[in-house]
Design a protein around this motif. Structure first.
Motif, mmCIF file in Angstrom:
data_model
loop_
_atom_site.group_PDB
_atom_site.id
_atom_site.type_symbol
_atom_site.label_atom_id
_atom_site.label_comp_id
_atom_site.label_asym_id
_atom_site.label_seq_id
_atom_site.Cartn_x
_atom_site.Cartn_y
_atom_site.Cartn_z
ATOM 1 N N MET A 159 0.843 -1.190 0.000
ATOM 2 C CA MET A 159 0.000 0.000 0.000
ATOM 3 C C MET A 159 0.884 1.248 0.000
ATOM 4 N N THR A 160 0.717 2.094 -1.003
ATOM 5 C CA THR A 160 1.563 3.289 -1.122
ATOM 6 C C THR A 160 0.821 4.584 -0.813
ATOM 7 N N ASN A 161 -0.520 4.545 -0.750
ATOM 8 C CA ASN A 161 -1.265 5.775 -0.483
ATOM 9 C C ASN A 161 -2.578 5.461 0.198
ATOM 10 N N VAL A 162 -3.060 6.438 0.953
ATOM 11 C CA VAL A 162 -4.354 6.328 1.626
ATOM 12 C C VAL A 162 -5.201 7.541 1.247
ATOM 13 N N LEU A 163 -6.446 7.256 0.895
ATOM 14 C CA LEU A 163 -7.428 8.300 0.633
ATOM 15 C C LEU A 163 -8.346 8.397 1.842
ATOM 16 N N VAL A 164 -8.392 9.574 2.471
ATOM 17 C CA VAL A 164 -9.271 9.820 3.618
ATOM 18 C C VAL A 164 -10.549 10.451 3.069
ATOM 19 N N SER A 165 -11.664 9.757 3.267
ATOM 20 C CA SER A 165 -12.928 10.208 2.689
ATOM 21 C C SER A 165 -14.031 10.036 3.709
ATOM 22 N N GLY A 166 -15.269 9.874 3.265
ATOM 23 C CA GLY A 166 -16.385 9.718 4.187
ATOM 24 C C GLY A 166 -17.674 9.445 3.444
ATOM 25 N N GLY A 167 -18.710 10.221 3.728
ATOM 26 C CA GLY A 167 -18.786 11.536 4.307
ATOM 27 C C GLY A 167 -17.666 12.446 3.837
ATOM 28 N N ASP A 168 -17.564 13.570 4.505
ATOM 29 C CA ASP A 168 -16.538 14.541 4.144
ATOM 30 C C ASP A 168 -15.634 14.767 5.344
ATOM 31 N N PRO A 169 -14.341 14.411 5.226
ATOM 32 C CA PRO A 169 -13.456 14.540 6.392
ATOM 33 C C PRO A 169 -13.338 15.954 6.920
ATOM 34 N N PHE A 170 -13.610 16.971 6.075
ATOM 35 C CA PHE A 170 -13.439 18.344 6.549
ATOM 36 C C PHE A 170 -14.640 18.883 7.319
ATOM 37 N N VAL A 171 -15.635 18.045 7.599
ATOM 38 C CA VAL A 171 -16.616 18.428 8.626
ATOM 39 C C VAL A 171 -16.052 18.126 10.006
ATOM 40 N N LEU A 172 -15.017 17.302 10.070
ATOM 41 C CA LEU A 172 -14.365 16.999 11.343
ATOM 42 C C LEU A 172 -13.488 18.167 11.769
#
Length: 383
Positions: A159-172
């Motif tokens: 694994m070379t990359n991770v995508l942080v998603s949701g929902g929308d992570p920038f509501v956190l």
């Protein structure tokens, strides 16, 4: 009610609408009146659940932007509920996310990429959302134990990359996003971390928080690439505030990709999408994917037939300069990401796998006979 706060104290209200209140007998009322685009309609909570209809939620800044954009008749369809949602067939997991979930809140479909679902909330609810089974609900599909996720990543050096998603992570809160980075930055085999967000359309002032710059500086200092995958479907969504904040973050070294969903009666016009992609390029966002709309229950009326989609994709490229032609027309299918190439004179749709769980299939061109009106791979017969 869940409310996410930025480190500057501004709150993004990302809670679902409250459940129907109890009557004097302690039971929920049998129905409520909801404003749909076509008019008001009395519905029950069971009606909404049976048809997978998400409650209406939109930020004031987005509503003001689309009203003043000159494209309100098109853009209102993104956030305002329609009677068509009651008649839209489909399913709630069009990309096989359940099958690729390896730890609660973490998916590993393609060898190099991990997908972390950080939240089940968004600032506004897109009517065509392919994760409506999660968004606006108290879902058990989001990341609850970051330590368990970190242990999984540590055991998978491919694994070379991770995508942080949701929902929308920038509501956190920005603090919570830093907690996620605390778990990810220590892995030498991760060379990039992406955040998928539509908040630059829905609440662009969220990115005036100086903590966002610090977030990406941490990624840079760890000798990794930090990327923002934005989601603008139409040039009318790109506000002055969004452009200013994107330019400011670009100046601090943040890289931007933009993805767009092809939506019937919203942006199914090569001129509009060419203008959108040219604007993205101008302000520092590289057009990345033009997604074929998915057959999501309650949202499949947004789908555009493949023949028309190809005409639009070709029309976009005819209107852009060489350096602006960076998007791929993609179908995010349960079998993989499929690039839709062309409809041949032989009546066959030509495609290739941009990503697949089986490495040998990546890049391989294949075709199926075209059926008029087909919108998805499953609408085309295998031979």
């Amino acid at each position: 009610m869940k409310t996410a706060r930025t480190t500057t104290g501004n709150a993004i209200d990302a809670s679902p609408l409250k459940a129907l209140p109890p009557t004097g007998s302690g039971l929920r009322p049998t129905s409520e009146v909801i404003n749909f685009i076509e008019g008001t309609r009395a519905v029950t909570a069971d009606d909404l659940e049976a048809h997978s209809i998400t409650r209406y939620r939109v930020t004031s800044s987005y509503r003001e932007q689309i009203i003043n954009s000159g494209y309100y008749d098109q853009l209102k369809l993104i956030v305002e509920p329609s009677f068509k949602e009651f008649e839209s067939p489909g399913n709630l997991d069009t990309s096989g996310e359940h099958d690729n979930t390896v730890v609660p809140g973490f998916q590993h479909k393609y060898a190099q990429t991990g997908l972390l679902l950080a939240t089940d909330r968004c600032a506004s609810y897109c009517r065509y959302c392919f994760r409506k089974r999660i968004v606006g609900r108290d879902s058990d599909e989001i990341a609850a134990d970051l330590g368990e996720i970190a242990r999984y990543i540590g055991g998978h050096p491919e694994m070379t990359n991770v995508l942080v998603s949701g929902g929308d992570p920038f509501v956190l809160s920005t603090g919570r996003l830093h907690e996620i980075l605390d778990r990810l930055l220590s892995f030498p085999h991760l060379n990039s971390i992406r955040f998928g967000t539509k908040m630059l359309a829905y609440a662009p002032k969220r990115f005036e928080d100086p903590g966002v710059v610090a977030l990406f500086q941490r990624i840079h200092d760890a000798r990794k690439v930090g990327m923002m995958v934005t989601h603008f479907d139409h040039i009318g969504e790109i506000s002055v505030d969004a452009e200013r904040n994107i330019r400011a973050l670009c100046a601090r070294g943040v890289q931007f990709l933009n993805q767009t969903v092809l939506l019937a009666k919203v942006n199914d016009d090569p001129e509009i999408l060419a203008a959108t992609f040219a604007k993205c390029h101008q302000i520092g966002m590289r057009p990345y994917y033009l997604f074929q709309g998915r057959p999501v229950k309650g949202a499949s009326h947004f789908q555009v037939p493949l023949r028309r989609g190809l005409e639009i994709a070709h029309g976009i490229n005819q209107r852009l300069s060489g350096i602006e032609k960076t998007f791929k027309y993609i179908m995010s299918h349960s079998t993989g990401k499929i690039e839709i190439l062309d409809l041949g004179a032989d009546g066959r749709v030509y495609m290739r796998y941009h990503q697949n769980k089986t490495p040998e299939k990546i890049g391989k061109i294949f075709s199926r006979p075209y059926l008029e009106g087909a919108c998805w791979l499953d609408d085309l017969a295998e031979e």
